[in-house]
Design an enzyme around this catalytic site. Structure first.
Site, PDB file in Angstrom:
ATOM      1  N   LYS A 165       0.881  -1.181   0.000  1.00 49.23           N
ATOM      2  CA  LYS A 165       0.000   0.000   0.000  1.00 49.23           C
ATOM      3  C   LYS A 165       0.911   1.221   0.000  1.00 49.23           C
ATOM      4  O   LYS A 165       1.397   1.653   1.046  1.00 49.23           O
ATOM      5  CB  LYS A 165      -0.875  -0.028   1.252  1.00 49.23           C
ATOM      6  CG  LYS A 165      -2.234   0.639   1.116  1.00 49.23           C
ATOM      7  CD  LYS A 165      -2.228   2.083   0.720  1.00 49.23           C
ATOM      8  CE  LYS A 165      -2.059   3.003   1.899  1.00 49.23           C
ATOM      9  NZ  LYS A 165      -1.860   4.415   1.484  1.00 49.23           N
ATOM     10  N   GLU A 239       8.816   1.277  11.214  1.00 45.69           N
ATOM     11  CA  GLU A 239       9.946   2.166  10.884  1.00 45.69           C
ATOM     12  C   GLU A 239       9.384   3.578  10.905  1.00 45.69           C
ATOM     13  O   GLU A 239       8.768   4.023   9.940  1.00 45.69           O
ATOM     14  CB  GLU A 239      10.498   1.834   9.494  1.00 45.69           C
ATOM     15  CG  GLU A 239      11.032   0.416   9.334  1.00 45.69           C
ATOM     16  CD  GLU A 239      12.353   0.197  10.050  1.00 45.69           C
ATOM     17  OE1 GLU A 239      12.903   1.158  10.612  1.00 45.69           O
ATOM     18  OE2 GLU A 239      12.820  -0.950  10.068  1.00 45.69           O
ATOM     19  N   CYS A 273      13.731  10.337   6.894  1.00 48.76           N
ATOM     20  CA  CYS A 273      13.608   9.931   8.301  1.00 48.76           C
ATOM     21  C   CYS A 273      14.963  10.004   9.010  1.00 48.76           C
ATOM     22  O   CYS A 273      15.015  10.258  10.199  1.00 48.76           O
ATOM     23  CB  CYS A 273      12.961   8.569   8.444  1.00 48.76           C
ATOM     24  SG  CYS A 273      13.762   7.308   7.485  1.00 48.76           S
ATOM     25  N   GLU A 372       9.830  15.747  15.004  1.00 53.05           N
ATOM     26  CA  GLU A 372      10.463  15.609  13.700  1.00 53.05           C
ATOM     27  C   GLU A 372       9.894  16.702  12.788  1.00 53.05           C
ATOM     28  O   GLU A 372       8.683  16.801  12.624  1.00 53.05           O
ATOM     29  CB  GLU A 372      10.151  14.228  13.130  1.00 53.05           C
ATOM     30  CG  GLU A 372      10.824  13.980  11.810  1.00 53.05           C
ATOM     31  CD  GLU A 372      10.570  12.573  11.278  1.00 53.05           C
ATOM     32  OE1 GLU A 372       9.445  12.069  11.439  1.00 53.05           O
ATOM     33  OE2 GLU A 372      11.499  11.987  10.703  1.00 53.05           O
TER      34      GLU A 372
HETATM   35  P1  ADP Z   1       3.106  10.525   6.042  1.00 51.18           P
HETATM   36  O1  ADP Z   1       2.237  11.624   6.578  1.00 51.18           O
HETATM   37  O2  ADP Z   1       4.545  10.717   6.242  1.00 51.18           O
HETATM   38  O3  ADP Z   1       2.703  10.024   4.692  1.00 51.18           O
HETATM   39  P2  ADP Z   1       1.663   8.501   7.352  1.00 51.18           P
HETATM   40  O4  ADP Z   1       2.106   7.754   8.529  1.00 51.18           O
HETATM   41  O5  ADP Z   1       0.443   9.316   7.465  1.00 51.18           O
HETATM   42  O6  ADP Z   1       2.918   9.329   6.981  1.00 51.18           O
HETATM   43  O7  ADP Z   1       1.464   7.553   6.113  1.00 51.18           O
HETATM   44  C1  ADP Z   1       2.310   6.489   5.772  1.00 51.18           C
HETATM   45  C2  ADP Z   1       1.482   5.408   5.107  1.00 51.18           C
HETATM   46  O8  ADP Z   1       0.514   4.911   6.031  1.00 51.18           O
HETATM   47  C3  ADP Z   1       0.689   5.896   3.899  1.00 51.18           C
HETATM   48  O9  ADP Z   1       0.711   4.869   2.927  1.00 51.18           O
HETATM   49  C4  ADP Z   1      -0.699   6.080   4.467  1.00 51.18           C
HETATM   50  O10 ADP Z   1      -1.725   5.990   3.530  1.00 51.18           O
HETATM   51  C5  ADP Z   1      -0.785   4.937   5.450  1.00 51.18           C
HETATM   52  N1  ADP Z   1      -1.779   5.087   6.514  1.00 51.18           N
HETATM   53  C6  ADP Z   1      -2.274   6.225   7.035  1.00 51.18           C
HETATM   54  N2  ADP Z   1      -3.154   5.961   8.034  1.00 51.18           N
HETATM   55  C7  ADP Z   1      -3.209   4.612   8.158  1.00 51.18           C
HETATM   56  C8  ADP Z   1      -3.888   3.696   9.030  1.00 51.18           C
HETATM   57  N3  ADP Z   1      -4.698   4.112   9.974  1.00 51.18           N
HETATM   58  N4  ADP Z   1      -3.667   2.381   8.865  1.00 51.18           N
HETATM   59  C9  ADP Z   1      -2.814   1.927   7.927  1.00 51.18           C
HETATM   60  N5  ADP Z   1      -2.146   2.728   7.098  1.00 51.18           N
HETATM   61  C10 ADP Z   1      -2.323   4.055   7.186  1.00 51.18           C
END
Ligand code: ADP
Length: 522
Positions: A165, A239, A273, A372
């Protein structure tokens, strides 16, 4: 946000130009895709190491054959400098794939072990590394190709199928990962991609066929995923973010340290990161270091990523730039001084640019000093002795990477042991992401579990003990029990680990003789 899952579609845009990059449909039935992956995995689990090696070698070749298209997609979706698309995405990614191809059998072949205990000496035992099944890989936008590629390749090398994903901001870069596997001849559904925002990721974490989740992203989302996975007792690797310190010791090569600081703080617009967010410099060097870094930051060429000369690009979204601006504003209010930057640059482009910013550190409790930032902002502070430098370096809730800059390698290595981090580099940073034998991961708010290296492969495997006993030696600790057994086992304990050894065991000689008789009988 520059893209949202609106009406079932993701519409990534170039953050420099705000031009649309493409349209990608959101995946409706994530569980169905995971079930397809499970079916593919059941045959892939039986693949030989040779088959896996051949696939991975082919992936590397396809990747190189397609590198210009992949780099163009990555730069379009993230705005990142095209040079970085080749270095931090393609080079780092392909080196991991190549290492896996070469080493998978050595790392995951069944391993004979010896128990090293005399009364078990007749046993033969092996550790076997079996696949876990379907691995969900959920990834962010900052390295939208190398992060998923290396994690997917590791999972596949260990005999798993993967459902990836990618970030909703960079779906097309994620799509390339599945494409290089498909073009390399991977069986259908071995590597699948599901698209969407957080809900899609959440659905994947919960999908019945998923055995393990590998997540890279923010602390907040990591916590949400860990909570959801805990309810299912589903293992996760997290991570998460970092707040990496750079320690510049008195004997550092100043010019190199300044170049490293500039790159470490501003590459990918600081959206890394393991980007440098805090610099602690020995007081003697501090003034010269700061002047040189400010000069270097001002000279960075800002623009659109496609141009090979571009060094600084925009932030990924408007929201991200707003956040950086808020953090800087608060830090300035709390006593930090902006030595350069802290504003939007004059550029012809409409994107979310922000000048490379060097702050003279102020209040250590300011949000900018603790959270961060994930932007082109770094704060610099002097230190007087190494103990203070270590205390400052370890003074946040993160523990991902750190770098030490010194001409004295052994001093730097000794200091590295005192830094709370998963990776400590000296006179460099970050590049070990592409090195197969190097583990990657953090502690505290930076997450847990490892990717890459043999440790990453073990995490993607189900580690099984297979104990083979000929069945010809009687087992003295089975029934029947009795006082002579008690006496005998006391003797065994004395003999094996007691202070007086044989002398201590002598008192239990009758029991020992009883056991010995049972042991050899048959
Ligand atoms: P960033 O803001 O740096 O993109 P996120 O942690 O929001 O970091 O997103 C990282 C990944 O996690 C993306 O692929 C996002 O769609 C996914 N994501 C966001 N919320 C969820 C959730 N509740 N469960 C699983 N995956 C999620």
């Amino acid at each position: 946000m520059n893209t949202l899952a609106v009406e079932g579609k993701l519409r990534p845009v170039n953050p420099a130009t705000l031009e649309p990059v493409g349209v990608v449909p959101v995946t409706e039935d994530v569980a169905y895709v995971a079930a397809g992956a499970a079916a593919a995995q059941s045959s892939w689990a039986r693949s030989s190491f040779d088959e896996r090696r051949v696939l991975l070698e082919r992936v590397a070749e396809v990747l190189v054959a397609r590198m210009d298209e992949i780099a163009a997609t990555v730069t379009a979706e993230t705005g990142k400098p095209i040079v970085e698309a080749y270095t931090t995405e393609l080079m780092l990614g392909v080196e991991q794939v190549a290492w896996l191809a070469k080493n998978i059998e050595r790392v995951l072949a069944p391993e004979r072990i010896r128990y090293g205990i005399p009364y078990l000496a007749h046993k033969r035992a092996r550790i076997v590394y079996q696949p876990v099944g379907v691995v969900a890989v959920i990834t962010p936008w900052n390295f939208p190709f190398s992060i998923p590629l290396s994690q997917v390749a590791g999972a596949v090398a260990a005999g798993n199928a993967v459902v990836l994903k990618p970030s909703e901001l960079t779906p097309l870069s994620g799509e390339w990962v599945a494409r290089v596997f498909a073009e390399a001849g991977a069986p259908p559904s071995l590597v699948s991609v599901v698209h969407g925002a957080g809900e899609t990721g959440a659905a994947l974490v919960q999908a019945p066929d998923v055995a393990k989740v590998v997540f890279t992203g923010s602390v907040e989302t990591g916590r949400r995923i860990a909570t959801a996975a805990a309810g299912l007792l589903r293992p996760v690797i997290l991570e998460l973010g970092g707040k990496d310190p750079m320690l510049v010791l008195r004997d550092a090569d100043l010019e190199r340290a300044v170049e490293g600081a500039a790159w470490g703080s501003f590459a990918n617009c600081g959206q890394v990161c393991v980007g440098i967010e805090r610099i602690y410099v020995a007081r003697d060097l501090h003034a010269r270091f700061v002047d040189a870094l400010v000069e270097r930051a001002r000279a960075l060429r800002i623009g659109r990523g496609y141009s090979p000369d571009t060094e600084l690009v925009p932030l990924i979204t408007e929201r991200q730039r707003d956040r950086v601006e808020d953090l800087v504003a608060e830090a300035l209010e709390r006593g930090s001084e902006a030595l350069t930057g802290a504003r939007r640059p004059d550029v012809e482009l409409p994107g979310w640019f922000y000048e490379p910013t060097v702050l003279a550190g102020g209040d250590p409790d300011a949000r900018l000093e603790q959270e961060e930032v994930f932007g082109p902002v770094v704060s610099v502070l002097p230190f007087d002795d190494e103990d203070e430098a270590v205390r400052l370096a370890n003074g946040t809730s993160f523990a991902l990477g750190a770098s030490i800059w010194s001409r004295d390698a052994s001093r730097a290595r000794a200091l590295a042991l005192r830094i709370d981090a998963g990776m400590v580099w000296t006179n460099d940073l970050g590049i070990s992401y592409g090195a197969g034998p190097a583990p990657w991961g953090g502690r505290k708010d930076s997450g847990f579990g490892l990717t890459h290296s043999k440790h990453g492969l073990y995490e993607l495997s189900s580690v099984k003990l297979v104990d083979s006993d000929s069945g010809r030696v009687r087992v003295p600790w089975w029934y029947p029990y009795g006082p002579r057994a008690v006496d005998g086992f006391k003797g065994v304990l004395e003999l094996r680990h007691g202070e007086d050894g044989l002398r201590g065991a002598w008192a239990h000689r009758r029991g020992l003789a009883h056991l010995a008789k049972r042991y050899v009988q048959q």
